[in-house]
Design an enzyme around this catalytic site. Sequence first.
Site, short mmCIF file in Angstrom:
data_model
loop_
_atom_site.label_atom_id
_atom_site.label_comp_id
_atom_site.label_asym_id
_atom_site.label_seq_id
_atom_site.Cartn_x
_atom_site.Cartn_y
_atom_site.Cartn_z
N HIS A 23 -11.67 -2.07 -4.53
CA HIS A 23 -12.19 -0.70 -4.69
C HIS A 23 -13.27 -0.68 -5.76
CE1 HIS A 23 -8.40 1.51 -2.94
NE2 HIS A 23 -9.24 1.16 -2.00
N HIS A 79 -6.21 1.54 10.47
CA HIS A 79 -6.82 2.21 9.30
C HIS A 79 -8.20 1.61 9.14
CE1 HIS A 79 -7.58 3.47 5.21
NE2 HIS A 79 -7.12 2.38 4.62
N GLU A 81 -10.61 1.81 6.45
CA GLU A 81 -11.31 1.45 5.22
C GLU A 81 -11.97 0.08 5.47
OE1 GLU A 81 -8.81 1.82 1.78
OE2 GLU A 81 -10.52 1.69 0.40
N ASP A 83 -12.07 -2.75 4.15
CA ASP A 83 -11.32 -4.02 4.06
C ASP A 83 -10.61 -4.36 5.37
OD1 ASP A 83 -9.80 -1.74 3.33
OD2 ASP A 83 -8.29 -2.96 2.32
N HIS A 145 -2.92 5.06 3.77
CA HIS A 145 -3.60 5.45 2.58
C HIS A 145 -4.68 6.54 2.78
CE1 HIS A 145 -7.06 3.49 -0.04
NE2 HIS A 145 -6.56 4.49 -0.67
N ASP A 164 -1.83 -0.67 5.25
CA ASP A 164 -1.68 -0.71 3.79
C ASP A 164 -0.22 -0.52 3.35
OD1 ASP A 164 -4.37 -1.11 3.27
OD2 ASP A 164 -4.81 1.00 2.88
N TYR A 192 0.52 -2.15 -6.30
CA TYR A 192 -0.21 -1.59 -5.15
C TYR A 192 0.24 -0.15 -4.90
CZ TYR A 192 -2.49 -1.52 -0.59
OH TYR A 192 -3.30 -1.21 0.46
N HIS A 225 -2.04 -6.36 3.91
CA HIS A 225 -2.30 -7.14 2.70
C HIS A 225 -1.00 -7.84 2.30
CE1 HIS A 225 -6.09 -5.00 1.94
NE2 HIS A 225 -5.45 -3.85 2.07
#
Length: 395
Positions: A23, A79, A81, A83, A145, A164, A192, A225
């Site tokens: 981030h 998701h 994002e 990453d 998230h 996530d 996390y 992750h």
Amino acid sequence: MGKKITDNVTWVGKVDWELQLFHGQELSTHRGSSYNAYLIRDGKNVLIDTVWQPFDREFVSRLKEEIDLKDIDYVVMNHNEIDHSGALPELMREIPDTPIYCTANGKKIIEGHYHQDWNFHVVGLGDKLETGKGTLTFIPAPFCHWPDTMFTYYDAEGILFSNDGFGQHYATESLFNDKNLSEEIYTEAKKYYCNILNLYGSNVKKAIDTVVGLNVPLSMICPSHGVIWRDNPMQIVETYLKWANDYQENQVTLIYDTMWNSTRKMAEAIAEGIRQETPDTVIKIMEAGKQDKNDILTEVFNSKAILMGCPTINQGLSYAIGGLLEMMKGLKFKKKKAAAFGSYGWAPQGLKKLTAGLTDCGFEIVMDGKTCQWVPDEEALHACIEYGREFAKAL
Ligand code: FEO
């Protein structure tokens, strides 16, 4: 090459051993991370998520070692994002018509990021996709998230792909929780959760309720992750419920910044008073400007109360304390108590701002702040010890 994790599922992600910050500069990742993507082959071929953009070519090239890209029937984006979606443009350049399954918010986010008119299939709670021997069930989990987040359940092998949720920034070549040190995994999972998901605790609980309500067998949780939860996957679900329920331990954390050591001396004396009054309380003292901000926040998460100390600087606060206040405000810790302290030269304006900042973060202020002009002498340090004793009694 990918790593086969079950008869039908192969891990096709990227382990990022070098990652130190995530981030932007917001989140430290002392143990690296991974961007887990999965390939299901059981009649139809389904890719679940991709990886972070810097690894897009490597991802696509390694995916080609596993499968002819044209044989991928569906892409599921849990998701979006960067990453997880960052390699989509590189992938979709080769298979532009392949359907992408995602939530309505997922579609908006992909479009907002990549500005492509791909073949989107918007899904909602309980929608299903046949994969051959099994079926995927989509479970939107908004704000676990981002608003687009969803989980996907694969019934043929009892796998929950949770993105996530239940993840950790943890690089490992051994994919399963039972092949890694539990203490390390839980340290990273907690960090996390605290730094990324804590403010969405009620959404986390709702998502877990929905999954539990499905009443389906769960053999494995595959996050995006860190490790795959294979050994007793419910352990991390139960731990999440604990964390999402205003988590705290019998711990007090003192966080201070200092210019000429006066506020540091106050912190140590206050800690001594807490120790004298409640010897069983875990007490941690952290220097805001030197220690890792995300590790400090994780200790706040662990604490039932904090004391924050800052000398008055330019009629206000130091940047480290100001930054931490902003981060704590965002993470929305609940049911924690606090008080402020700090040294000053000619006027104690910092203390007022610090107390107001802690209130703004949602802490219950249990005592007026403690100040000390210039450098604390023996009498002033004794007063700080007494202050610590009173603080401990107020908890
Ligand atoms: Fe791992 Fe919210 O992305």
